[in-house]
Design a protein around this motif. Structure first.
Motif, PDB file in Angstrom:
ATOM      1  N   ALA A  58      20.161  80.348   6.193  1.00 31.10           N
ATOM      2  CA  ALA A  58      20.515  78.932   6.298  1.00 31.10           C
ATOM      3  C   ALA A  58      20.672  78.500   7.752  1.00 31.10           C
ATOM      4  O   ALA A  58      20.118  77.477   8.172  1.00 31.10           O
ATOM      5  N   ARG A  59      21.402  79.275   8.541  1.00 34.79           N
ATOM      6  CA  ARG A  59      21.625  78.914   9.946  1.00 34.79           C
ATOM      7  C   ARG A  59      20.319  79.005  10.732  1.00 34.79           C
ATOM      8  O   ARG A  59      20.041  78.157  11.581  1.00 34.79           O
ATOM      9  N   ALA A  60      19.503  80.012  10.457  1.00 32.34           N
ATOM     10  CA  ALA A  60      18.220  80.150  11.149  1.00 32.34           C
ATOM     11  C   ALA A  60      17.309  78.963  10.848  1.00 32.34           C
ATOM     12  O   ALA A  60      16.643  78.437  11.745  1.00 32.34           O
ATOM     13  N   ASP A  61      17.282  78.519   9.597  1.00 30.81           N
ATOM     14  CA  ASP A  61      16.466  77.353   9.230  1.00 30.81           C
ATOM     15  C   ASP A  61      16.946  76.096   9.940  1.00 30.81           C
ATOM     16  O   ASP A  61      16.141  75.318  10.453  1.00 30.81           O
ATOM     17  N   LEU A  62      18.253  75.885   9.970  1.00 28.70           N
ATOM     18  CA  LEU A  62      18.797  74.706  10.647  1.00 28.70           C
ATOM     19  C   LEU A  62      18.486  74.721  12.142  1.00 28.70           C
ATOM     20  O   LEU A  62      18.033  73.724  12.698  1.00 28.70           O
TER      21      LEU A  62
END
Length: 181
Positions: A58-62
């Motif tokens: 999730a953080r990598a995508d954001l």
């Protein structure tokens, strides 16, 4: 700063150069401002290490949606160290707690492998003692998770600023130094 008129070129040059920036002029107009190393426009490749795979993705995508940031991930410290040794990263983003490494042991291992790679530490506990220990271990910047939860803009900006402080040297690490490919 693009296209801004300035009456005194000397003032502008001095103002920018104090911070390591070089303005480019077209007549009396500043058309571009780059850091002294000239790499402002380059993409920044970040390795993000987190053992929580859902949070990692999730953080990598954001973060990957932000300008100039390309994010790769690793869920284990050992795998991350191998990838750092192989080269290709401009910045490391890591959680404070990883199951394989206690506290800042991972940061110290990274520093033993690569002395120049900027490291941004994420933690929910950045009390004075933790912050001092992190900086002493070689962390470039610390970002509280509470700040990130409120806005990813802060984290993206910190990653870009940290990566922009070192020249682009994405080659493999040899003897603690990154080598250009």
């Amino acid at each position: 700063m693009e296209g801004v008129e300035h009456n005194s070129r000397a003032f502008v040059v001095d103002s920018y150069s104090r911070f390591g920036w070089n303005p480019t002029y077209e007549g009396s107009r500043v058309t571009q401002v780059l850091p002294s190393n000239g790499d402002m426009a380059r993409d920044i490749t970040v390795l993000y290490v987190n053992d929580n795979e859902a949070g990692l993705a999730a953080r990598a995508d954001l973060l990957g949606g932000y300008d100039r940031l390309s994010v790769s991930t690793a869920s284990e410290a050992e795998a991350a160290l191998g990838r750092i040794t192989d080269g290709g990263f401009d910045c490391l983003l890591t959680e404070y707690r990883l199951p394989e490494r206690a506290g800042l042991e991972f940061v110290r291992d990274v520093r033993a492998t690569d002395a120049t790679l900027p490291i941004v530490l994420l933690s929910s506990n950045l009390a004075d003692g933790v912050l001092i220990e992190a900086l002493s271990a070689g962390v470039t910047d610390c970002v509280p998770k509470s700040v990130v939860s409120a806005s990813y803009d802060v984290l993206a900006d910190r990653l870009r600023r940290c990566a922009d402080t070192v020249p682009d040297a994405r080659g493999p690490v040899v003897g603690g130094s990154r080598r250009s490919v």
